[in-house]
Design a protein around this motif. Structure first.
Motif, short mmCIF file in Angstrom:
data_model
loop_
_atom_site.label_atom_id
_atom_site.label_comp_id
_atom_site.label_asym_id
_atom_site.label_seq_id
_atom_site.Cartn_x
_atom_site.Cartn_y
_atom_site.Cartn_z
N HIS A 60 2.35 9.24 -8.27
CA HIS A 60 2.68 8.43 -7.10
C HIS A 60 2.79 9.30 -5.85
N PHE A 61 3.50 10.42 -5.97
CA PHE A 61 3.66 11.34 -4.84
C PHE A 61 2.31 11.90 -4.39
N HIS A 62 1.51 12.36 -5.35
CA HIS A 62 0.22 12.96 -5.01
C HIS A 62 -0.74 11.94 -4.42
N ASP A 63 -0.60 10.69 -4.81
CA ASP A 63 -1.44 9.65 -4.22
C ASP A 63 -1.02 9.35 -2.79
N CYS A 69 -0.78 5.52 0.20
CA CYS A 69 -0.67 4.97 -1.16
C CYS A 69 -1.81 3.99 -1.40
N ASP A 70 -2.97 4.51 -1.78
CA ASP A 70 -4.16 3.67 -1.91
C ASP A 70 -4.90 3.86 -3.23
N GLU A 152 -9.47 16.75 1.00
CA GLU A 152 -8.37 16.22 1.79
C GLU A 152 -7.01 16.43 1.12
N VAL A 153 -7.01 16.97 -0.08
CA VAL A 153 -5.76 17.16 -0.82
C VAL A 153 -5.06 18.42 -0.33
#
Length: 319
Positions: A60-63, A69-70, A152-153
């Motif tokens: 969830h955090f990494h997304d 949050c997509d 983009e990470v």
């Protein structure tokens, strides 16, 4: 617990702009069984693997910290085109099969209705509650993104200083207190020895910010520079109640028992130490702050209305 629900609902009303296009019970008419289906599958997984809470929290955090949050983290690389899954920080993200199982069940019950982004958010909430953490209301209505780019990470690292980590959080409109609360999710998390070795005496010299007894314990798990442990063993970030969502994490880092450097930095940095002490002394305050921070994080740059799509398969964009 009723007081926590009340505080969370008050918090929602204080965020009219961030949550304007998300709402509680978004699927109450279009898919009234949606949240129950998510909860049932998460419960089943939790019975056999309590580490699912840590896995979903991390997912969830990494997304949310990349494009919002997509559910862009769920996309598989295909035909030579990369995706966020291939980025270094995401190669150890787990739990994709849980999301897949939920999506299959929801597509059977309510085709083309529930987004993968909402599935991640709901499943994470339910897994936290199962581990003993707060059960909070989650606004829904997110839609799935159309881009997943490994370049983009850019996420906070395990050895970041408080100021370095905070820059990432403030870029997402999160405060220092919210960052400290969210990192409290490490109370059910684990890392691997390769992220710890640089702090251990068995690999050179002990980080003076680490308790000597913890140094010895981790050395037995991770080995030494001359004989490192095989298969890069995992190390729990909360050494006492590893699968229970509580405030023990904060108590430990105040005693120099932070496994990751970023965790110990929270207790040692003057800007965050008071927040850590407050959460360590008041578990209820931590639970409420964590729930509020999760709701706020879940609203980061969400796609709503006609933006994005509702994926049929969480691992691939619709054709």
């Amino acid at each position: 617990m009723a007081k926590l629900f009340s505080s969370v609902l008050i918090f929602l009303f204080l965020l009219p702009l961030a949550l304007a296009d998300l709402r509680l019970g978004f699927y109450s008419k279009s898919c009234p069984s949606a949240e129950a289906i998510v909860r049932r599958i998460v419960q089943n997984r939790f019975r056999s693997d309590r580490s699912v809470t840590a896995a979903l929290l991390r997912m969830h955090f990494h997304d949310c910290f990349v494009r919002g949050c997509d559910a862009s983290i769920l996309i598989d690389p295909k035909g030579g085109k990369g995706s966020e899954k291939q980025a270094g920080p995401n190669t150890s993200v787990r739990g994709y099969e849980v999301i897949d199982e939920i999506k299959r069940a929801l597509e059977k019950a309510c085709p083309n209705t529930v987004s993968c982004a909402d599935i991640i958010t709901l499943a994470t909430r339910d897994s936290v509650a199962l581990a003993g953490g707060p059960s909070y209301k989650v606004p829904t209505g997110r839609r799935d993104g159309l881009v997943s780019n490994p370049n983009e990470v850019n996420l906070p690292g395990p050895s970041d200083s408080v100021s370095q980590a905070l820059r990432s959080f403030t870029a997402k409109r999160m405060t220092l207190s919210e960052m400290v609360a969210l990192l409290g999710g490490h109370t059910v998390g684990f890392t691997h020895c390769n992220f710890v070795r640089g702090r251990l005496s068995s690999f050179g010299s002990r980080d003076p910010a680490m308790d000597s007894a913890l140094d010895t314990k981790l050395g037995r798990t991770c080995g030494s520079s001359s004989r490192p442990a095989a298969n890069n063993p995992r190390v729990f970030l909360d050494q006492n109640t590893s699968f229970v969502f509580d405030n023990e994490y904060y108590k430990q880092i105040l005693k120099k028992k932070g496994v990751l450097k970023i965790d110990q930095n929270l207790a040692d940095d003057a800007s965050s130490r008071g927040i850590v002490s407050g959460f360590a002394g008041n578990g209820g305050s931590f639970m409420q702050s964590f729930a509020n921070a999760m709701i706020k994080m879940g609203s980061i740059d969400v796609l709503v209305g006609n933006a994005g799509e509702i994926r049929k398969n969480c691992r691939a964009f619709n054709q």
